[in-house]
Write an enzyme that holds these catalytic residues in place. Structure first.
Site, mmCIF file in Angstrom:
data_model
loop_
_atom_site.group_PDB
_atom_site.id
_atom_site.type_symbol
_atom_site.label_atom_id
_atom_site.label_comp_id
_atom_site.label_asym_id
_atom_site.label_seq_id
_atom_site.Cartn_x
_atom_site.Cartn_y
_atom_site.Cartn_z
ATOM 1 N N LYS A 162 -2.411 -12.364 -7.873
ATOM 2 C CA LYS A 162 -1.237 -11.517 -8.113
ATOM 3 C C LYS A 162 -0.519 -11.989 -9.373
ATOM 4 O O LYS A 162 -0.331 -13.195 -9.576
ATOM 5 C CB LYS A 162 -0.281 -11.595 -6.919
ATOM 6 C CG LYS A 162 -0.854 -10.994 -5.649
ATOM 7 C CD LYS A 162 -0.882 -9.477 -5.685
ATOM 8 C CE LYS A 162 -1.336 -8.893 -4.366
ATOM 9 N NZ LYS A 162 -1.397 -7.420 -4.370
ATOM 10 N N ASP A 189 -3.973 -8.367 -9.833
ATOM 11 C CA ASP A 189 -3.204 -7.213 -9.368
ATOM 12 C C ASP A 189 -1.766 -7.359 -9.858
ATOM 13 O O ASP A 189 -1.045 -8.259 -9.428
ATOM 14 C CB ASP A 189 -3.242 -7.152 -7.830
ATOM 15 C CG ASP A 189 -2.654 -5.846 -7.308
ATOM 16 O OD1 ASP A 189 -2.124 -5.051 -8.115
ATOM 17 O OD2 ASP A 189 -2.723 -5.619 -6.078
ATOM 18 N N GLU A 217 -5.801 -4.468 -11.182
ATOM 19 C CA GLU A 217 -5.327 -3.423 -10.272
ATOM 20 C C GLU A 217 -3.930 -2.990 -10.690
ATOM 21 O O GLU A 217 -3.070 -3.828 -10.965
ATOM 22 C CB GLU A 217 -5.242 -4.046 -8.876
ATOM 23 C CG GLU A 217 -5.854 -3.239 -7.780
ATOM 24 C CD GLU A 217 -5.787 -3.995 -6.470
ATOM 25 O OE1 GLU A 217 -4.958 -3.658 -5.640
ATOM 26 O OE2 GLU A 217 -6.579 -4.946 -6.304
ATOM 27 N N ASP A 242 -4.460 1.704 -7.817
ATOM 28 C CA ASP A 242 -4.119 1.423 -6.417
ATOM 29 C C ASP A 242 -2.943 2.315 -6.011
ATOM 30 O O ASP A 242 -3.142 3.412 -5.481
ATOM 31 C CB ASP A 242 -3.800 -0.071 -6.231
ATOM 32 C CG ASP A 242 -3.472 -0.419 -4.791
ATOM 33 O OD1 ASP A 242 -3.575 0.468 -3.927
ATOM 34 O OD2 ASP A 242 -3.090 -1.579 -4.498
ATOM 35 N N LYS A 266 -6.940 2.683 0.482
ATOM 36 C CA LYS A 266 -6.307 1.992 1.621
ATOM 37 C C LYS A 266 -5.967 3.037 2.667
ATOM 38 O O LYS A 266 -5.380 4.081 2.338
ATOM 39 C CB LYS A 266 -5.016 1.298 1.184
ATOM 40 C CG LYS A 266 -5.206 0.104 0.283
ATOM 41 C CD LYS A 266 -3.870 -0.575 0.032
ATOM 42 C CE LYS A 266 -3.996 -1.664 -1.003
ATOM 43 N NZ LYS A 266 -2.777 -1.767 -1.819
HETATM 44 C C1 LIG Z 1 -3.180 -7.836 1.304
HETATM 45 C C2 LIG Z 1 -3.971 -7.324 0.123
HETATM 46 N N1 LIG Z 1 -4.792 -8.330 -0.424
HETATM 47 C C3 LIG Z 1 -3.057 -6.749 -0.952
HETATM 48 O O1 LIG Z 1 -2.769 -7.413 -1.908
HETATM 49 N N2 LIG Z 1 -2.613 -5.507 -0.727
HETATM 50 C C4 LIG Z 1 -1.663 -4.793 -1.520
HETATM 51 C C5 LIG Z 1 -0.249 -5.228 -1.354
HETATM 52 C C6 LIG Z 1 0.097 -5.265 0.101
HETATM 53 C C7 LIG Z 1 1.498 -5.454 0.536
HETATM 54 O O2 LIG Z 1 2.433 -5.628 -0.241
HETATM 55 O O3 LIG Z 1 1.616 -5.394 1.789
HETATM 56 C C8 LIG Z 1 -2.114 -4.481 -2.925
HETATM 57 O O4 LIG Z 1 -1.278 -4.206 -3.758
HETATM 58 O O5 LIG Z 1 -3.302 -4.424 -3.190
HETATM 59 MG MG LIG Z 2 -3.002 -3.577 -5.251
#
Ligand SMILES: C[C@H](N)C(=O)N[C@@H](CCC(=O)O)C(=O)O
Ligand SMILES: [Mg+2]
Length: 361
Positions: A162, A189, A217, A242, A266
């Site tokens: 992240k 991401d 992402e 995403d 998702k």
């Molecule tokens: C949990 C997964 N790896 C993830 O990062 N998901 C989301 C964010 C999820 C959240 O904030 O609950 C993503 O942005 O891809």
């Molecule tokens: Mg994401």
């Protein structure tokens, strides 16, 4: 098999470490769960996380959508009337994709139980196991490097890093993670944190430093399809949409515009397995590879995503780390999560047998 009752409850599961993105910090999974009961004694299970920062869906909104709108089109209906049931459920209220996902998942669970076949096989799948990445939360470069070492020691080969909070730190963050994980596949991401020009600058700096990013992402705001296309056209790093893709319509538009190279599907964004199948079909037509992703969710809904992923070869990337980020698993049955290795269950439907520590509401 006729629906007799819809019961809602809450589960609360502390995370092993706080989950931090450019959008939010979370310490525990606090999800709404649904049980759809039938006259044959079969129960279908679903789950929805309140991810207000992404979907706009809060706990109260999920409960209200199900109790005030969706429930009345379910009670008394035959599971075998599946297509009409799903259509009426989706038509009972607009938006509210998390509530719809929970219900859609529970209905697929019952449909599989009715015909005594696991959902992934109903969808034509033969893949039985998949491998997930694990998320490294956005923190200081040193802390992220420590988390990366811990993930590698637990056997993860792919890290989802992240970025985006204090963007000036992002190149240093990636450099710190790459240094301790030279062989890992690294995807990042930004959760919408960058402007299009900032994204191109940061991504190209990362590539010039040899940090070797698999893809990024959602670099820019969810609504900014033009900005996303700008990044896709001007960066060396492949771009995955995403938060820009909630519906099959969004996916089609992104692919028609050439706004992204990849799509993250998702269940909570698109409203469940039914719409996820439509996005996957569109992606197959356009030849756009997809990732199956999750929010911070426990095993009921992530298990449904596992069944979907095992059935669709266009899903080439897996980000289903919700359950392994949790400190405990209150869900009995379903897929087996052994760190990165996920094995689908061959029980009828989605294979969930029950939920411990559920608080009925
Ligand atoms: C949990 C997964 N790896 C993830 O990062 N998901 C989301 C964010 C999820 C959240 O904030 O609950 C993503 O942005 O891809
Ligand atoms: Mg994401």
């Amino acid at each position: 098999m006729k629906i007799t009752e819809v019961r809602l409850g809450m589960i609360s599961v502390p995370l092993i470490v706080p989950f931090k993105t450019a959008l939010r910090t979370v310490n525990s999974v606090e999800d709404v769960v649904i049980e759809i009961h039938t006259d044959t004694g079969h129960v279908g299970y679903g789950e929805a996380p309140p991810t207000g920062a992404i979907t706009g869906d809060t706990t109260g909104a999920i409960i209200g959508a199900i109790n005030d709108h969706i429930k009345k089109v379910l009670i008394g209906r035959e599971i075998d009337d599946f297509e009409n049931l799903i259509k009426d459920m989706n038509g009972s209220i607009v938006k509210n994709t998390s509530a719809k996902a929970a219900v859609d998942i529970a209905l697929w669970d019952l449909y599989g139980q009715l015909y005594k076949i696991p959902v992934y096989k109903m969808l034509g799948g033969s893949r039985k196991s998949i491998e997930t990445d694990i998320t490294i939360s956005v923190n200081s470069p040193d802390e992220m490097a420590r988390d990366a070492v811990s993930a590698i020691n637990r056997g993860y080969k792919c890290l989802k890093v992240k970025v985006g909070s204090n963007p000036e730190l992002d190149v240093a963050r990636l450099a710190a993670v790459r240094e301790v994980a030279p062989d890992a596949l690294i995807r990042i991401d930004a959760n919408q944190a960058w402007s299009p020009k900032q994204a191109v600058r940061i991504l190209n700096q990362m590539q010039e430093k040899g940090l070797d990013i698999e893809f990024v992402e959602q670099p820019v705001k969810a609504h900014d399809f033009e900005g996303l296309r700008y990044v896709t056209q001007n960066s060396y790093v492949p771009v995955m949409a995403d938060e820009s893709v909630f519906s099959p319509m969004d996916a089609l538009k992104i692919m028609q515009m050439g706004a992204a190279d990849l799509i993250n599907i998702k269940l909570m964004k698109c409203g469940g397995i039914t719409n996820a199948l439509k996005i996957a079909s569109a992606a197959e037509v356009y030849g756009v590879e997809c990732m199956i992703g999750c929010m911070l969710e426990a095993k009921i809904s992530v298990n449904a995503a596992v069944h979907f992923a095992c059935a669709k070869q266009i899903i080439t990337k897996v980000d289903l780390d919700g359950p392994v980020l949790c400190s405990e698993d209150p869900i009995i049955g379903g897929a087996v999560f052994n760190e990165k290795d996920i094995t689908v269950s061959d029980e009828p439907g989605l294979g969930i047998k029950g939920i411990e520590k559920i608080r009925y509401i």
